[in-house]
Design a protein around this motif. Structure first.
Motif, PDB file in Angstrom:
ATOM      1  N   LEU A 285      38.150  49.238  54.758  1.00 53.39           N
ATOM      2  CA  LEU A 285      38.619  47.704  54.525  1.00 53.39           C
ATOM      3  C   LEU A 285      38.501  46.550  52.900  1.00 53.39           C
ATOM      4  O   LEU A 285      38.932  45.797  52.729  1.00 53.39           O
ATOM      5  CB  LEU A 285      36.955  47.336  54.983  1.00 53.39           C
ATOM      6  N   GLN A 286      38.311  47.499  52.382  1.00 51.58           N
ATOM      7  CA  GLN A 286      38.431  47.845  50.501  1.00 51.58           C
ATOM      8  C   GLN A 286      39.701  47.668  50.127  1.00 51.58           C
ATOM      9  O   GLN A 286      40.099  46.243  49.098  1.00 51.58           O
ATOM     10  CB  GLN A 286      36.803  48.262  49.891  1.00 51.58           C
ATOM     11  N   GLU A 287      40.183  48.409  50.771  1.00 55.88           N
ATOM     12  CA  GLU A 287      41.870  48.364  50.266  1.00 55.88           C
ATOM     13  C   GLU A 287      42.487  47.015  50.584  1.00 55.88           C
ATOM     14  O   GLU A 287      43.071  46.891  50.112  1.00 55.88           O
ATOM     15  CB  GLU A 287      42.219  49.803  51.102  1.00 55.88           C
ATOM     16  N   GLU A 288      42.079  47.060  52.352  1.00 56.03           N
ATOM     17  CA  GLU A 288      42.698  45.695  52.879  1.00 56.03           C
ATOM     18  C   GLU A 288      42.065  44.463  51.180  1.00 56.03           C
ATOM     19  O   GLU A 288      43.554  43.415  51.973  1.00 56.03           O
ATOM     20  CB  GLU A 288      42.213  45.752  53.990  1.00 56.03           C
ATOM     21  N   GLN A 289      41.263  44.385  51.531  1.00 60.06           N
ATOM     22  CA  GLN A 289      41.516  43.073  50.521  1.00 60.06           C
ATOM     23  C   GLN A 289      41.910  43.436  49.555  1.00 60.06           C
ATOM     24  O   GLN A 289      42.619  42.327  48.618  1.00 60.06           O
ATOM     25  CB  GLN A 289      39.183  43.285  50.199  1.00 60.06           C
ATOM     26  N   SER A 290      41.850  44.812  48.686  1.00 60.83           N
ATOM     27  CA  SER A 290      43.016  44.388  47.226  1.00 60.83           C
ATOM     28  C   SER A 290      44.645  43.959  48.154  1.00 60.83           C
ATOM     29  O   SER A 290      44.597  43.359  47.057  1.00 60.83           O
ATOM     30  CB  SER A 290      42.694  45.886  46.792  1.00 60.83           C
ATOM     31  N   ARG A 291      44.711  44.405  48.765  1.00 62.46           N
ATOM     32  CA  ARG A 291      46.692  44.240  49.552  1.00 62.46           C
ATOM     33  C   ARG A 291      45.973  42.998  49.595  1.00 62.46           C
ATOM     34  O   ARG A 291      46.884  41.955  48.802  1.00 62.46           O
ATOM     35  CB  ARG A 291      46.674  45.256  50.458  1.00 62.46           C
ATOM     36  N   LEU A 292      45.360  42.139  50.503  1.00 66.32           N
ATOM     37  CA  LEU A 292      45.663  40.644  50.638  1.00 66.32           C
ATOM     38  C   LEU A 292      45.064  39.947  48.967  1.00 66.32           C
ATOM     39  O   LEU A 292      45.726  38.542  48.966  1.00 66.32           O
ATOM     40  CB  LEU A 292      44.175  39.841  50.984  1.00 66.32           C
ATOM     41  N   MET A 293      44.238  40.793  48.217  1.00 67.48           N
ATOM     42  CA  MET A 293      44.064  39.773  46.838  1.00 67.48           C
ATOM     43  C   MET A 293      44.747  39.583  46.201  1.00 67.48           C
ATOM     44  O   MET A 293      46.055  38.884  45.685  1.00 67.48           O
ATOM     45  CB  MET A 293      42.994  40.413  45.974  1.00 67.48           C
ATOM     46  N   GLU A 294      46.085  41.161  45.993  1.00 68.15           N
ATOM     47  CA  GLU A 294      47.093  40.483  45.817  1.00 68.15           C
ATOM     48  C   GLU A 294      48.652  39.864  45.736  1.00 68.15           C
ATOM     49  O   GLU A 294      48.854  39.353  45.200  1.00 68.15           O
ATOM     50  CB  GLU A 294      47.460  42.517  45.763  1.00 68.15           C
ATOM     51  N   ALA A 295      48.278  39.729  46.975  1.00 67.74           N
ATOM     52  CA  ALA A 295      49.462  39.258  48.263  1.00 67.74           C
ATOM     53  C   ALA A 295      49.130  37.762  48.064  1.00 67.74           C
ATOM     54  O   ALA A 295      50.339  36.980  47.889  1.00 67.74           O
ATOM     55  CB  ALA A 295      49.189  39.682  49.605  1.00 67.74           C
ATOM     56  N   GLU A 296      47.848  37.632  47.809  1.00 66.04           N
ATOM     57  CA  GLU A 296      47.319  36.277  48.297  1.00 66.04           C
ATOM     58  C   GLU A 296      45.826  35.762  47.592  1.00 66.04           C
ATOM     59  O   GLU A 296      44.797  34.787  47.383  1.00 66.04           O
ATOM     60  CB  GLU A 296      47.835  35.238  49.894  1.00 66.04           C
ATOM     61  N   GLU A 297      46.340  35.844  46.529  1.00 67.12           N
ATOM     62  CA  GLU A 297      44.808  35.877  45.224  1.00 67.12           C
ATOM     63  C   GLU A 297      43.907  34.314  45.304  1.00 67.12           C
ATOM     64  O   GLU A 297      43.326  34.230  45.369  1.00 67.12           O
ATOM     65  CB  GLU A 297      45.560  36.063  43.895  1.00 67.12           C
ATOM     66  N   GLU A 298      44.936  33.661  45.483  1.00 69.88           N
ATOM     67  CA  GLU A 298      44.556  32.011  45.668  1.00 69.88           C
ATOM     68  C   GLU A 298      43.866  31.409  47.077  1.00 69.88           C
ATOM     69  O   GLU A 298      43.026  31.041  46.754  1.00 69.88           O
ATOM     70  CB  GLU A 298      45.694  31.195  45.309  1.00 69.88           C
ATOM     71  N   LYS A 299      44.309  31.759  47.624  1.00 65.32           N
ATOM     72  CA  LYS A 299      43.743  32.029  48.634  1.00 65.32           C
ATOM     73  C   LYS A 299      42.586  32.715  49.158  1.00 65.32           C
ATOM     74  O   LYS A 299      41.047  32.225  49.787  1.00 65.32           O
ATOM     75  CB  LYS A 299      44.726  32.275  49.911  1.00 65.32           C
ATOM     76  N   CYS A 300      42.542  34.110  48.408  1.00 62.20           N
ATOM     77  CA  CYS A 300      40.897  35.057  48.124  1.00 62.20           C
ATOM     78  C   CYS A 300      40.192  33.556  47.740  1.00 62.20           C
ATOM     79  O   CYS A 300      39.556  34.121  47.900  1.00 62.20           O
ATOM     80  CB  CYS A 300      42.162  35.586  48.575  1.00 62.20           C
ATOM     81  N   LEU A 301      40.200  34.336  46.614  1.00 59.11           N
ATOM     82  CA  LEU A 301      39.589  33.579  45.336  1.00 59.11           C
ATOM     83  C   LEU A 301      38.727  31.943  46.245  1.00 59.11           C
ATOM     84  O   LEU A 301      38.030  31.494  46.269  1.00 59.11           O
ATOM     85  CB  LEU A 301      40.026  32.428  44.097  1.00 59.11           C
TER      86      LEU A 301
ATOM     87  N   GLY B 154      38.401  31.358  49.208  1.00 53.40           N
ATOM     88  CA  GLY B 154      37.842  31.654  50.962  1.00 53.40           C
ATOM     89  C   GLY B 154      38.525  31.110  51.264  1.00 53.40           C
ATOM     90  O   GLY B 154      38.264  31.148  53.005  1.00 53.40           O
ATOM     91  N   SER B 155      40.285  31.094  51.346  1.00 50.81           N
ATOM     92  CA  SER B 155      41.055  30.315  52.593  1.00 50.81           C
ATOM     93  C   SER B 155      42.154  31.626  52.792  1.00 50.81           C
ATOM     94  O   SER B 155      42.394  31.132  54.283  1.00 50.81           O
ATOM     95  CB  SER B 155      40.786  29.309  52.330  1.00 50.81           C
ATOM     96  N   CYS B 156      41.774  32.651  52.926  1.00 53.03           N
ATOM     97  CA  CYS B 156      41.959  33.590  53.318  1.00 53.03           C
ATOM     98  C   CYS B 156      41.469  34.418  53.967  1.00 53.03           C
ATOM     99  O   CYS B 156      40.184  35.541  54.529  1.00 53.03           O
ATOM    100  CB  CYS B 156      42.593  34.957  51.923  1.00 53.03           C
ATOM    101  N   GLN B 157      41.493  34.370  56.073  1.00 52.43           N
ATOM    102  CA  GLN B 157      40.650  34.173  56.778  1.00 52.43           C
ATOM    103  C   GLN B 157      40.300  35.861  57.278  1.00 52.43           C
ATOM    104  O   GLN B 157      39.369  35.999  57.209  1.00 52.43           O
ATOM    105  CB  GLN B 157      41.291  33.653  58.184  1.00 52.43           C
ATOM    106  N   ARG B 158      41.438  36.860  56.885  1.00 51.14           N
ATOM    107  CA  ARG B 158      40.793  38.005  56.759  1.00 51.14           C
ATOM    108  C   ARG B 158      40.629  38.955  55.662  1.00 51.14           C
ATOM    109  O   ARG B 158      40.005  39.783  56.302  1.00 51.14           O
ATOM    110  CB  ARG B 158      42.272  38.843  57.317  1.00 51.14           C
ATOM    111  N   TYR B 159      40.834  38.472  54.506  1.00 51.21           N
ATOM    112  CA  TYR B 159      39.673  38.459  53.029  1.00 51.21           C
ATOM    113  C   TYR B 159      38.360  38.611  53.916  1.00 51.21           C
ATOM    114  O   TYR B 159      37.117  39.343  53.615  1.00 51.21           O
ATOM    115  CB  TYR B 159      40.132  37.736  52.159  1.00 51.21           C
TER     116      TYR B 159
END
Length: 284
Positions: free
Chosen positions: A112-128, A130-135
């Protein structure tokens, strides 16, 4: 095709459209044909991740948790091969549920933590933001794995109003036409929010043959659960399974993976007798 996020190797992933022949095999499996699982072998090279998803779905509903968790862990980097985000969430929730049953938390938490890292790399702005639903959902699941905090609390927190309104009052208040199907379903929702659990399930039983949505089945389950009527909860789950409402996201959804998203269902999904009834309802 639609563009997905970066894979773990840094390559752009795309949602995959499955051919009719593959979709037909999935339909056979959905309708109870275990023999059709072998037909997926012909597509192993072209659709390996979709094959994993189909097999894992069957395994979760056969309580083959070791295999199901292993297959879902292999799927983790490839969720963007599906068009709808709920597919990832449903499988990840099922994986967490099963992992807790068989003691594989130590494998699932870093996944799960690795999935978050992948998402952060691809969509950092959305993750930061709070708009990346899967993150965000990975955070919820990590809380579930590490602190045993369930990912939703609607059923747990349900309390009927202190002064519940009757169906007649709600019909008048909402200016509903009790002869119209849409208003019947609206009334069921209002009874859940403003009426008593007894009136809610009584009205559910009166309109249960309508083409109800998942929300209404969930509400009926919650009210029956509040009233301590576990057999009636299972009957609603069976009707929900039979509705096939859960299969719209992808042909690979050969079992109602969304059921794992509802903690009140967990006791029914891990009990062989109730799970057998749910499977039989799916296959009708």
């Amino acid at each position: 095709m639609i563009t997905g996020i970066l894979s773990e190797k840094g390559m752009i992933m795309e949602a995959i459209k499955l051919p009719k022949k593959y979709r037909d095999i999935c339909e056979e499996i959905k309708n109870g044909s275990y023999e059709s699982l072998a037909k997926l072998d012909a597509f192993e090279e072209k659709f390996p991740h979709q094959n994993l998803a189909v097999k894992a779905g069957v395994e979760f509903f056969d309580r083959k948790y070791e295999e199901a968790v292993s297959h879902t862990l292999l799927l983790m980097p490839f969720w963007d091969e599906w068009y709808y985000s709920n597919v990832a969430n449903e499988y990840m929730m099922a994986m967490c549920f099963a992992a807790k049953k068989i003691g594989r938390e130590a494998e699932v938490i870093p996944a799960l933590q690795e999935e978050q890292s992948r998402l952060m790399e691809a969509e950092e702005e959305k993750c930061l933001k709070g708009s990346c639903q899967r993150y965000n959902y990975c955070n919820i699941l990590l809380n579930y794995m590490q602190q045993d905090i369930l990912p939703e609390s609607r059923s747990k927190d349900y309390q009927p109003p202190k002064a519940p309104k009757t169906a007649s009052e709600l019909i008048a208040e909402g200016k509903l036409n009790p002869e119209k199907d849409f208003d019947k379903m609206k009334l069921l929702n209002l009874l859940f929010m403003k009426g008593s659990p007894e009136d809610t399930v009584d009205y559910y039983e009166r309109i249960k043959d309508l083409n109800l949505g998942e929300l209404y089945y969930e509400q009926a389950c919650i009210c029956y659960g509040y009233l301590g009527q576990k057999e009636k909860v299972l009957e609603v789950i069976e009707r929900w399974a039979k509705s096939k409402l859960w299969d719209v996201a992808s042909p690979t959804q050969v079992r109602p993976m969304s059921f794992f998203m509802h903690p009140f269902m967990h006791e029914y999904l891990e009990n062989e007798e109730s799970l057998k009834r749910i499977r039989e309802a799916i296959f009708v």
